[in-house]
Design a protein around this motif. Structure first.
Motif, PDB file in Angstrom:
ATOM      1  N   HIS A   6       0.962  -1.141  -0.228  1.00 25.45           N
ATOM      2  CA  HIS A   6       0.244   0.194  -0.324  1.00 25.45           C
ATOM      3  C   HIS A   6       1.181   1.087  -0.458  1.00 25.45           C
ATOM      4  O   HIS A   6       1.943   1.391   0.584  1.00 25.45           O
ATOM      5  CB  HIS A   6      -0.983  -0.374   0.904  1.00 25.45           C
ATOM      6  N   THR A   7       0.152   2.134  -0.855  1.00 28.89           N
ATOM      7  CA  THR A   7       1.523   3.532  -0.740  1.00 28.89           C
ATOM      8  C   THR A   7       0.046   4.440  -1.117  1.00 28.89           C
ATOM      9  O   THR A   7      -1.742   4.320  -1.377  1.00 28.89           O
ATOM     10  CB  THR A   7       2.024   3.235  -2.047  1.00 28.89           C
ATOM     11  N   PHE A   8       0.622   5.786  -1.703  1.00 24.52           N
ATOM     12  CA  PHE A   8      -0.068   7.023  -1.842  1.00 24.52           C
ATOM     13  C   PHE A   8       0.273   7.479  -3.015  1.00 24.52           C
ATOM     14  O   PHE A   8       1.157   7.437  -3.468  1.00 24.52           O
ATOM     15  CB  PHE A   8      -0.398   8.137  -0.712  1.00 24.52           C
ATOM     16  N   THR A   9      -0.295   8.175  -3.579  1.00 23.70           N
ATOM     17  CA  THR A   9      -0.202   9.242  -5.350  1.00 23.70           C
ATOM     18  C   THR A   9      -0.537  10.414  -4.970  1.00 23.70           C
ATOM     19  O   THR A   9      -1.932  10.852  -4.018  1.00 23.70           O
ATOM     20  CB  THR A   9      -0.875   8.668  -6.609  1.00 23.70           C
ATOM     21  N   ILE A  10      -0.012  11.567  -4.765  1.00 22.46           N
ATOM     22  CA  ILE A  10      -0.540  13.135  -4.671  1.00 22.46           C
ATOM     23  C   ILE A  10      -1.433  13.398  -6.304  1.00 22.46           C
ATOM     24  O   ILE A  10      -0.579  13.020  -7.490  1.00 22.46           O
ATOM     25  CB  ILE A  10       0.384  14.004  -4.575  1.00 22.46           C
ATOM     26  N   GLU A  11      -2.401  14.060  -6.186  1.00 20.65           N
ATOM     27  CA  GLU A  11      -3.518  14.322  -6.874  1.00 20.65           C
ATOM     28  C   GLU A  11      -3.381  16.089  -6.215  1.00 20.65           C
ATOM     29  O   GLU A  11      -4.585  16.552  -5.763  1.00 20.65           O
ATOM     30  CB  GLU A  11      -4.438  13.404  -7.165  1.00 20.65           C
ATOM     31  N   GLY A  12      -2.944  17.026  -7.255  1.00 19.16           N
ATOM     32  CA  GLY A  12      -2.903  18.181  -6.575  1.00 19.16           C
ATOM     33  C   GLY A  12      -2.659  18.766  -5.202  1.00 19.16           C
ATOM     34  O   GLY A  12      -1.340  18.896  -5.108  1.00 19.16           O
ATOM     35  N   GLY A  35      -1.838   1.031 -14.781  1.00 13.29           N
ATOM     36  CA  GLY A  35      -2.802   1.356 -13.804  1.00 13.29           C
ATOM     37  C   GLY A  35      -2.339   3.021 -13.988  1.00 13.29           C
ATOM     38  O   GLY A  35      -2.377   3.494 -12.918  1.00 13.29           O
ATOM     39  N   LEU A  36      -2.719   3.013 -15.137  1.00 15.04           N
ATOM     40  CA  LEU A  36      -2.562   4.833 -15.760  1.00 15.04           C
ATOM     41  C   LEU A  36      -0.966   5.301 -14.524  1.00 15.04           C
ATOM     42  O   LEU A  36      -0.844   6.440 -14.039  1.00 15.04           O
ATOM     43  CB  LEU A  36      -3.618   5.634 -14.888  1.00 15.04           C
ATOM     44  N   ALA A  37      -0.115   4.627 -14.985  1.00 18.14           N
ATOM     45  CA  ALA A  37       1.059   5.235 -14.601  1.00 18.14           C
ATOM     46  C   ALA A  37       1.730   5.817 -15.556  1.00 18.14           C
ATOM     47  O   ALA A  37       1.505   5.923 -16.660  1.00 18.14           O
ATOM     48  CB  ALA A  37       2.033   4.129 -14.465  1.00 18.14           C
ATOM     49  N   ASP A  38       2.287   7.254 -14.677  1.00 15.91           N
ATOM     50  CA  ASP A  38       2.576   8.093 -15.317  1.00 15.91           C
ATOM     51  C   ASP A  38       4.468   7.727 -16.424  1.00 15.91           C
ATOM     52  O   ASP A  38       4.819   6.550 -15.518  1.00 15.91           O
ATOM     53  CB  ASP A  38       3.058   9.949 -14.888  1.00 15.91           C
ATOM     54  N   ALA A  39       5.387   8.705 -16.692  1.00 18.11           N
ATOM     55  CA  ALA A  39       6.249   8.203 -16.614  1.00 18.11           C
ATOM     56  C   ALA A  39       7.532   8.016 -16.212  1.00 18.11           C
ATOM     57  O   ALA A  39       8.777   7.589 -15.697  1.00 18.11           O
ATOM     58  CB  ALA A  39       7.281   9.071 -18.002  1.00 18.11           C
ATOM     59  N   ALA A  40       7.439   8.851 -15.093  1.00 22.74           N
ATOM     60  CA  ALA A  40       8.052   8.621 -13.418  1.00 22.74           C
ATOM     61  C   ALA A  40       8.313   6.926 -12.723  1.00 22.74           C
ATOM     62  O   ALA A  40       8.793   6.313 -12.371  1.00 22.74           O
ATOM     63  CB  ALA A  40       7.900   9.743 -13.120  1.00 22.74           C
ATOM     64  N   PRO A  74      -5.062   8.556 -11.763  1.00 24.85           N
ATOM     65  CA  PRO A  74      -3.508   8.657 -12.452  1.00 24.85           C
ATOM     66  C   PRO A  74      -2.368   8.677 -11.360  1.00 24.85           C
ATOM     67  O   PRO A  74      -2.733   8.882 -10.291  1.00 24.85           O
ATOM     68  CB  PRO A  74      -3.510   9.745 -12.928  1.00 24.85           C
ATOM     69  N   LYS A  75      -1.308   7.599 -11.609  1.00 20.98           N
ATOM     70  CA  LYS A  75      -0.634   7.476 -10.596  1.00 20.98           C
ATOM     71  C   LYS A  75       1.095   8.184 -10.833  1.00 20.98           C
ATOM     72  O   LYS A  75       1.476   8.284 -12.585  1.00 20.98           O
ATOM     73  CB  LYS A  75       0.024   6.739 -10.377  1.00 20.98           C
ATOM     74  N   ALA A  76       1.375   8.702 -10.484  1.00 20.34           N
ATOM     75  CA  ALA A  76       2.229  10.086 -10.937  1.00 20.34           C
ATOM     76  C   ALA A  76       3.975  10.199  -9.500  1.00 20.34           C
ATOM     77  O   ALA A  76       2.593  10.157  -8.123  1.00 20.34           O
ATOM     78  CB  ALA A  76       2.159  11.291 -10.694  1.00 20.34           C
ATOM     79  N   GLY A  77       5.082  10.445  -9.676  1.00 24.40           N
ATOM     80  CA  GLY A  77       6.390  10.379  -9.018  1.00 24.40           C
ATOM     81  C   GLY A  77       6.891   9.200  -8.682  1.00 24.40           C
ATOM     82  O   GLY A  77       6.240   8.255  -8.945  1.00 24.40           O
ATOM     83  N   PRO A  78       7.858   8.885  -8.687  1.00 20.51           N
ATOM     84  CA  PRO A  78       8.656   7.783  -7.977  1.00 20.51           C
ATOM     85  C   PRO A  78       8.083   7.568  -6.781  1.00 20.51           C
ATOM     86  O   PRO A  78       9.627   6.486  -6.406  1.00 20.51           O
ATOM     87  CB  PRO A  78       9.801   8.729  -8.129  1.00 20.51           C
TER      88      PRO A  78
END
Length: 512
Positions: A6-12, A35-40, A74-78
């Protein structure tokens, strides 16, 4: 074999819970992330593989699929790296899976297995506590932020091997030494070197600045070059009261997500001073999904716009909603978001392009240039500014003159006035007079007969719009608070009216 982490992604400014599901089965070696992952996040495949191998574990030579659920977010960031790596190790039976269900894993992995901190740690800790997780595992550099949140244990893992040790129940790395707290008023003031005692002359402008700080009012300083507009504006931060703990956590959350703080609680109010070449997206936000602008970064603090007339008109017009509502709503084709933007606007401008309007022997501006300059500052925008203060060259004061006050004395007056406001407005959910709505004004800004006559006269002469009348009342209430008066007196209304002339960019203002 299937494992979940389990983790979290930042959205705004918000966080979204992400479940990392890893499935390992026989087949040609591959590692896919869906799962809608960005480049990072997609690049995490190489970081995770190298970190696992360089930490002494085996990377399965099988078909690996990692699903980031829910799939429509959307999932963003490393910072999802640590959860991905631990899920791979659990699915390959190199670590137990049981403790993964109670822990949030948040951090970026280096190729040698070190855990790097991710932005937004405070927001992630709050999200983990609200979701009922037992502990948050992260790098020590941002552990101080996470410790501000109650209800979730903070465990430090400086390397992937440390995270594995935590998941085996063998303990975490020690917490780093806490930096000195900057929550106190003395700490906040000490961070600001500029002081009002350095200002010589312009006493009416200093008084207006104290009124603005006491009530959280927007202000505009106008005058020729060299009269001290920028100097005064830069010193308003030194007279503002320190952040409450709730405000400090809110500021820390915003700046942590934006990457502006390094693991400690905000100790002073934000002071943002963007250049006049800034775009509308840079000021308001929305350049890309989740991007916040300067108005949000100035929340609970000050937004200073120097050379106001040099900003693009569309950029200035975009300020109208946050100035009125204390929030900014960004709507795009497939996404909308509302961010807090309760800030004090302090602006400075020259009265004309050359700066010497009204002085015929020095002003060289044409009528066309003057008209273009005035069009930059629209009526609706000026109507949202509470105090219009004109500064002139003051030959009666030189650099050796006695200053009107110091920041310490002014801050004491401002803090006392704000305490009165907070006590009076507590039941209404407001903090300062600038936040009062019409209903609150009717309750807390009742005028004496003389004040009613003055306001009525200005209204009948067409000098005030309905919005401007309310702003005059708010400023009058603040002036009364600075004077220790329970009622708004006629002279308080008079002083507020003088600070709001209709031709505020042309004539001088004097604060009572």
């Amino acid at each position: 074999m299937l494992a979940r982490a389990h983790t979290f992604t930042i959205e705004g400014l918000h966080t979204r819970h992400v479940t990392v599901e890893v499935d390992i089965r026989p087949g040609l070696p591959s590692f896919a992330i869906v799962g809608l992952a960005d480049a990072a996040v997609r690049e995490a495949r190489e970081r995770v593989q190298a970190a696992i191998i360089n930490s002494g574990y085996e990377f399965p030579a099988k078909r690996i699929v990692a699903n980031l659920a829910p799939g429509d977010v959307p999932k963003a960031g490393p910072a999802l790296d640590l959860a991905l790596a631990c899920a791979v190790l659990a699915a390959s039976e190199q670590i137990p899976r049981e403790r993964l269900e109670q822990h949030v894993l948040y951090g970026e992995l280096s190729l040698d297995g070190d855990v790097r901190p991710g932005n937004g740690t405070l927001a992630v800790a709050q999200g983990g506590a609200e979701a009922g997780f037992q502990a948050l595992v992260l790098a020590g550099a941002r552990a101080g932020e996470a410790k501000l949140v109650e209800g979730i244990e903070v465990l430090v893992a400086e390397r992937l091997t440390s995270a594995v040790r935590v998941l085996r129940g063998e303990g975490s790395d020690p917490l780093p030494a806490s930096p000195p707290s900057a929550e106190t008023g003395a700490g906040a003031a000490g961070a600001v070197e500029a002081d009002l005692s350095e200002v010589r002359g312009q006493h009416h402008a200093v008084k207006a600045l104290v009124i603005a700080a006491a009530g959280g009012h927007n202000s505009l300083l106008s005058g020729p070059p060299g009269t001290g507009k920028t100097m005064l504006a830069q010193r308003i931060a030194s007279i503002l009261p320190s952040l409450s703990r709730a405000e400090a956590i809110e500021v820390t959350r915003i700046h942590s997500i934006a990457g502006g703080l390094e693991g400690e609680l905000a100790g002073s109010r934000p002071f943002r001073a963007p250049h006049h070449s800034i775009t509308t997206a840079g000021l308001i936000g929305g350049a890309r999904r989740g991007w916040v602008g300067e108005v949000v970064l100035a929340h609970n603090g000050v937004l200073f716009l120097d050379e106001l007339s040099e900003f693009g008109r569309p950029t200035l017009e975009a300020l109208r909603q946050p100035l009125e509502d204390g929030r900014v709503a960004i709507v795009r084709a497939r996404h909308s978001a509302v961010y807090p933007a309760r800030f004090m606007l302090v602006a400075a401008t020259n009265p004309c392009p050359c700066g010497y309007a009204g002085k015929e022997q020095r002003c060289r501006c044409t009528e066309t240039e003057l008209a273009r300059h005035r069009r930059k500052l629209s009526g609706p925008l000026l109507d949202r500014i509470d105090l219009l203060v004109n500064l002139e060259r003051d030959p009666a004061h030189d650099l050796s003159a006695t200053p009107l006050t110091s920041s310490e004395r002014a801050r004491a007056r401002v803090t006392e006035a704000r305490e009165r406001q907070a006590e009076r407005l507590e039941e209404d959910g407001a903090v300062v007079n600038a936040q009062m709505n019409v209903r609150m004004l009717q309750r807390h800004a009742k005028l004496e007969e003389k004040g009613e006559e003055m306001l009525r006269g200005a209204r009948e002469q067409g000098l005030l719009s309905a919005r401007a009348q309310h702003r005059v009342l708010r400023v009058a209430r603040t002036i009364a608070d600075l004077g220790g008066s329970e009622r708004v007196r006629g002279r308080d209304v008079g002083a507020a009216l003088v600070l709001r002339p209709q031709d505020g960019l042309q004539h001088g203002s004097r604060a009572a």
